[in-house]
Design an enzyme around this catalytic site. Structure first.
Site, PDB file in Angstrom:
ATOM      1  N   ASP A 165      50.270  46.488  73.171  1.00 44.47           N
ATOM      2  CA  ASP A 165      50.174  45.064  72.909  1.00 44.47           C
ATOM      3  C   ASP A 165      49.322  44.832  71.667  1.00 44.47           C
ATOM      4  O   ASP A 165      49.339  45.655  70.745  1.00 44.47           O
ATOM      5  CB  ASP A 165      49.584  44.362  74.143  1.00 44.47           C
ATOM      6  CG  ASP A 165      50.113  42.954  74.336  1.00 44.47           C
ATOM      7  OD1 ASP A 165      49.711  42.080  73.542  1.00 44.47           O
ATOM      8  OD2 ASP A 165      50.901  42.719  75.271  1.00 44.47           O
ATOM      9  N   HIS A 203      46.243  38.393  73.034  1.00 45.46           N
ATOM     10  CA  HIS A 203      47.309  38.498  74.030  1.00 45.46           C
ATOM     11  C   HIS A 203      47.144  39.723  74.930  1.00 45.46           C
ATOM     12  O   HIS A 203      47.250  39.637  76.151  1.00 45.46           O
ATOM     13  CB  HIS A 203      48.656  38.543  73.305  1.00 45.46           C
ATOM     14  CG  HIS A 203      49.856  38.546  74.206  1.00 45.46           C
ATOM     15  ND1 HIS A 203      50.485  39.703  74.609  1.00 45.46           N
ATOM     16  CD2 HIS A 203      50.556  37.543  74.768  1.00 45.46           C
ATOM     17  CE1 HIS A 203      51.513  39.409  75.370  1.00 45.46           C
ATOM     18  NE2 HIS A 203      51.585  38.104  75.490  1.00 45.46           N
ATOM     19  N   SER A 423      55.554  37.214  79.533  1.00 48.69           N
ATOM     20  CA  SER A 423      54.466  38.142  79.228  1.00 48.69           C
ATOM     21  C   SER A 423      53.462  38.206  80.358  1.00 48.69           C
ATOM     22  O   SER A 423      52.845  39.242  80.596  1.00 48.69           O
ATOM     23  CB  SER A 423      53.730  37.705  77.961  1.00 48.69           C
ATOM     24  OG  SER A 423      54.304  38.252  76.811  1.00 48.69           O
TER      25      SER A 423
END
Length: 599
Positions: A165, A203, A423
């Site tokens: 990620d 994120h 996600s």
């Protein structure tokens, strides 16, 4: 297709913000539906029956200022040193060796493409495509199941989960229970020119918290404790996305390769990929799919976000056919997102209208495989990151917590934020996989997937409606292309002891345009054994997808407008008939900034 007719775009500045499966890029995948079918040797064929080695979308892929283009070259066998020397002699500059997919990432002169197409050792050349995270920026409260900790005393101890990620910040909630050490046991950056493994975008830290946050900083001073599904699992931080949340195929593939290499060192049993990009070719050619297949065959469960384009009707498909890669691969577990009603029961939970739907373009794989909570999820923040800085309204503000004597405390701020999208649903499933493997380390990825799908809750209604913040209405049909096998049930899956005797590859949807009917056919991974679905009572189709889903055509395939002859445009897009190109380059029309989520 002749390479001397290739014209590469010279544009170098892409828009900073674009959705995971951009509409303009959708066009290449649609074109391939009509021009390519998967062949027995795993490569594509052009309209003349000959093999095509150059991906169709390379013709419009951005060219670098120096006249080069970034590509991924897949070879027919594992390349040797003299192959790399040969590439260098023709001007190729090696970026990553990708041995696990028998390939390499290169920056090459455009003129080299003609030579590559004629090279007998080259199997396929594709652009080094951009990957984006699969989430939408919205305010969301936490939805976390604690049944495993209460009933099975499982917390992911000893299991390594690779988070590929934007990096992972060393948050207090990712420390060991005694705060003596970090549970981020390994970190590496694959972002060119940036060795930092911190999370500049914000994120990856959020994703890691959903998997393995132990709730340390929310133990007091917050309205509730925010804990991950496997709060003592170890995190392997493999950073592939930059400070804007973007990365390339080669970076993701290299990180997957590193996870395979480090598998025994850190007991890496799960990979979480809350990112992806559009489908451009069959999974049998796609280098991202090749990479996740390699990890799966190495014994690592790969969990991938479905995407957030379930509202997209730009092609008349009502959001169907919007699953991204590598979630399009039949082996991996592809996850869609549900929304809760802020209640402890799942009876009032519905599918999030933005959750991408199948079947996959080109191959028509039935996806997603499962759905899990992803709407309005609270997890860890990376201080000073892009998301925290630009969307402060998403930060969770601590609340005063008072005891019986009126003594009040307030937790430290800057610890948690809220995001939503597939996600956020993906790490819920990844965390559940870690619990399963802690419970029984002998489980194979296929057994993990098969158990999850067999035990998934299937009590959804036939249809529901949702509204975005502008009042637009979206109809959701609870067919296999919307919810797959159903809603992840952690309690049920941990109580299941069945063992898959073959591959758990997702099935293929075969559509008969004459009769307007469709059937499920067992899928097949790039490498693997017989498929377990339908081979026995244990893994029978009706058990996995539900009695109604298999027995009732309307439940399986949804609205006849989409799958039947009443909507020729949708039918052409999804099933590879004639393609209408009008309007394909229209801009994004799905979730946008500022929307406050679905209620």
């Amino acid at each position: 297709m002749t390479l001397n007719k290739l014209t590469l775009s010279t544009k170098t500045n892409a828009p900073r913000r674009w959705t995971l499966f951009a509409r303009g890029l959708f066009a290449a995948a649609v074109l391939l539906l009509g021009t390519m079918t998967a062949s027995a040797d795993g490569r594509g064929k052009d309209n003349h029956g000959g093999h095509r080695k150059i991906a169709a979308d390379l013709a419009n892929f951005p060219q670098n200022p120096d006249g080069t283009v970034d590509v991924i070259i897949q070879f027919k066998a594992t390349p040797q040193m003299y192959h790399f020397d040969e590439m260098a002699a023709h001007g190729g500059r090696l970026k990553f060796s990708l041995y696990h997919i028998r390939g390499a990432a290169y920056r090459i002169p455009v003129s080299m493409l003609d030579w590559l197409e004629k090279h007998p050792f080259v199997a396929y050349v594709s652009p080094d495509r951009v990957n984006k995270v699969a989430f939408d920026d919205e305010k969301i409260p936490a939805v976390m199941a604690d049944v495993a900790r209460q009933q099975y005393a499982l917390d992911g101890t000893g299991v390594g989960v690779a988070v590929i990620d934007s990096g992972v910040y060393s948050h207090d909630d990712l420390q060991t229970a005694d705060n003596s050490a970090s549970r981020i046991v390994y970190a590496e950056s694959f972002v060119p020119g940036d060795p930092s493994t911190n999370d500049a975008y914000g994120h990856g830290t959020h994703v890691a918290g959903i998997i393995a946050g132990n709730g340390q900083d929310s133990l007091s001073g917050y309205g509730q404790q925010y804990m991950g599904v496997a709060p003592n699992a170890n995190i392997i931080n493999l950073r592939v996305l930059d400070g804007n949340g973007a990365g390339s195929d080669s970076q993701v593939i290299a990180a997957i390769g590193r996870a395979i290499q480090l598998q025994s060192t850190y007991n890496i049993r799960v990979i979480n990929l809350s990112l992806g990009r559009p489908v451009y070719e069959s999974y049998a050619q796609d280098p991202l799919c090749q990479a996740v297949e390699a990890a799966w065959q190495a014994g690592i469960v790969v969990v991938v976000a479905a995407g957030n384009d379930g509202r997209d009707n730009s092609m008349g498909t009502n959001g169907y056919g919007t699953i991204g890669a590598p979630g399009s691969d039949p082996s991996v577990i592809t996850v869609g997102a549900t929304k809760t009603a802020d209640t402890p029961t799942r009876l009032d939970d519905n599918i999030a209208s933005y959750s991408s739907k199948g079947p996959t373009l080109v191959d028509h794989v039935v996806k997603p495989d499962l759905v899990a909570p992803g709407n309005r999820t609270t997890s860890l923040q990376s201080p000073g990151s892009y998301l925290v800085t630009n969307y402060p309204e998403q930060n969770i503000v601590p609340l005063p917590v008072c005891d019986a004597l009126g003594n009040c405390t307030t937790g430290a701020g800057g610890q948690y934020l809220q995001l939503s999208g597939t996600s956020m649903a993906t790490p819920v499933v990844a965390g559940a996989a870690a619990l399963m493997i802690q419970q029984d380390p002998t489980l194979t990825p296929d057994t993990v997937k098969a158990r999850m799908m067999k035990t998934a809750w299937k009590g959804y209604p036939t249809t529901t409606t949702a509204y975005d913040s502008w009042g637009h209405q979206y109809l959701a049909q609870y067919d296999v292309f919307t919810i797959g096998a159903g809603y992840l049930d952690v309690n049920a899956v941990l109580g299941n002891t069945d063992v898959a005797t073959g591959s758990a590859a997702s099935p293929i949807a075969v559509y008969d345009g004459t009769s307007g009917t469709a059937t499920l056919v067992n899928g097949q991974p790039l490498t693997g054994t017989s498929v377990c679905w339908g081979n026995s009572v244990v893994w029978g189709n009706s058990v996995v997808w539900g009695v109604n889903a298999v027995g009732a055509n309307s439940v399986v395939w949804g609205n006849s407008v989409v799958w039947g002859g009443n909507n020729l445009t949708a039918s052409s897009v999804l099933w590879g008939q004639s393609v209408t190109w009008g309007g394909l380059l229209a801009g994004d029309n799905t979730f946008s900034f500022g929307e406050n989520g679905e209620n």
